[in-house]
Design a protein around this motif. Sequence first.
Motif, PDB file in Angstrom:
ATOM      1  N   GLN A  16       0.831  -1.207   0.000  1.00 54.69           N
ATOM      2  CA  GLN A  16       0.000   0.000   0.000  1.00 54.69           C
ATOM      3  C   GLN A  16       0.867   1.260   0.000  1.00 54.69           C
ATOM      4  O   GLN A  16       0.618   2.182  -0.768  1.00 54.69           O
ATOM      5  N   GLY A  19       2.847   1.510  -3.461  1.00 52.99           N
ATOM      6  CA  GLY A  19       2.084   1.364  -4.699  1.00 52.99           C
ATOM      7  C   GLY A  19       2.442   0.134  -5.497  1.00 52.99           C
ATOM      8  O   GLY A  19       2.626   0.198  -6.712  1.00 52.99           O
ATOM      9  N   ALA A  20       2.551  -1.003  -4.815  1.00 45.97           N
ATOM     10  CA  ALA A  20       2.952  -2.242  -5.481  1.00 45.97           C
ATOM     11  C   ALA A  20       1.947  -3.346  -5.197  1.00 45.97           C
ATOM     12  O   ALA A  20       1.197  -3.288  -4.223  1.00 45.97           O
ATOM     13  N   ASP A  21       1.947  -4.369  -6.041  1.00 41.68           N
ATOM     14  CA  ASP A  21       1.170  -5.576  -5.785  1.00 41.68           C
ATOM     15  C   ASP A  21       1.921  -6.419  -4.769  1.00 41.68           C
ATOM     16  O   ASP A  21       3.145  -6.589  -4.879  1.00 41.68           O
ATOM     17  N   ARG A  43       9.765  -3.519 -10.993  1.00 48.74           N
ATOM     18  CA  ARG A  43       8.791  -3.204 -12.041  1.00 48.74           C
ATOM     19  C   ARG A  43       8.770  -4.372 -13.011  1.00 48.74           C
ATOM     20  O   ARG A  43       9.799  -4.731 -13.603  1.00 48.74           O
ATOM     21  N   ARG A  48       3.803  -2.970 -14.085  1.00 47.71           N
ATOM     22  CA  ARG A  48       3.262  -2.924 -12.720  1.00 47.71           C
ATOM     23  C   ARG A  48       4.366  -3.180 -11.703  1.00 47.71           C
ATOM     24  O   ARG A  48       5.274  -3.967 -11.948  1.00 47.71           O
ATOM     25  N   ARG A  49       4.251  -2.511 -10.579  1.00 53.02           N
ATOM     26  CA  ARG A  49       5.210  -2.714  -9.500  1.00 53.02           C
ATOM     27  C   ARG A  49       4.721  -3.845  -8.614  1.00 53.02           C
ATOM     28  O   ARG A  49       3.546  -3.930  -8.284  1.00 53.02           O
ATOM     29  N   ARG A  50       5.665  -4.725  -8.240  1.00 50.88           N
ATOM     30  CA  ARG A  50       5.299  -5.852  -7.384  1.00 50.88           C
ATOM     31  C   ARG A  50       6.400  -6.129  -6.379  1.00 50.88           C
ATOM     32  O   ARG A  50       7.562  -5.821  -6.616  1.00 50.88           O
ATOM     33  N   ALA A 154       8.128   9.226  -3.602  1.00 52.65           N
ATOM     34  CA  ALA A 154       7.258   8.447  -4.500  1.00 52.65           C
ATOM     35  C   ALA A 154       7.557   8.715  -5.977  1.00 52.65           C
ATOM     36  O   ALA A 154       7.644   7.779  -6.781  1.00 52.65           O
ATOM     37  N   MET A 158       9.273   6.024  -8.913  1.00 52.70           N
ATOM     38  CA  MET A 158       8.748   5.737 -10.251  1.00 52.70           C
ATOM     39  C   MET A 158       9.847   5.924 -11.298  1.00 52.70           C
ATOM     40  O   MET A 158      10.015   5.085 -12.184  1.00 52.70           O
TER      41      MET A 158
END
Length: 185
Positions: A16, A19-21, A43, A48-50, A154, A158
């Motif tokens: 959270q 900003g990642a899975d 990435r 998507r970020r995980r 943040a 990115m």
Amino acid sequence: MTLAYTLDATADAVAQALGADRNGDVWAGGAVRAGGYAPVVVRGRDGRRRIVPRQWGVPPPPRGQHIVTTVRNVESPFWIGTLRHPEMRCVVPATHFRAGGPRRWWRSPDAPIMGFAGIWRDSEVPSFAVLTVAVDTLSGPAGMPTSVPLLLNAAEQMQWLAQGWKDVESLVRPVHPDRIAELGA
């Protein structure tokens, strides 16, 4: 600098905050030890970020004997190939880190979960290292550590994960003392 850090947050909280899975990571929080596993944010090919688990400390260079936990010289041939490729960079979540002495722990006054600039490798073991930089001691009070992890906000996270080296090289600069506060202060 011998870096130590802690991530007192669950994988859900890290996901959270950064900003990642979560990506199935089961991190429950706690101290991170060199040679141990910890979550990092990467990435994926889909953009998507995980969160993925990696061992903290990349295998040493050919004549080295110990794992390497920090990147101090971004001009070193050992690192430059990895740094040039955004897909080999990661963000390392942390809640506090040790610097400037064995009993001095630091945090970000702006974010309970910080993001350090890192790189990862998939050699014998999927591993990572944290970039460290100087502290801008001309702007800060006496007693600041001389070297700390490279903290990314943040927007910088990115950039770090998506842009080419020429676009992110300027992020590798001394940390302003306002970006860190002693734990408990």
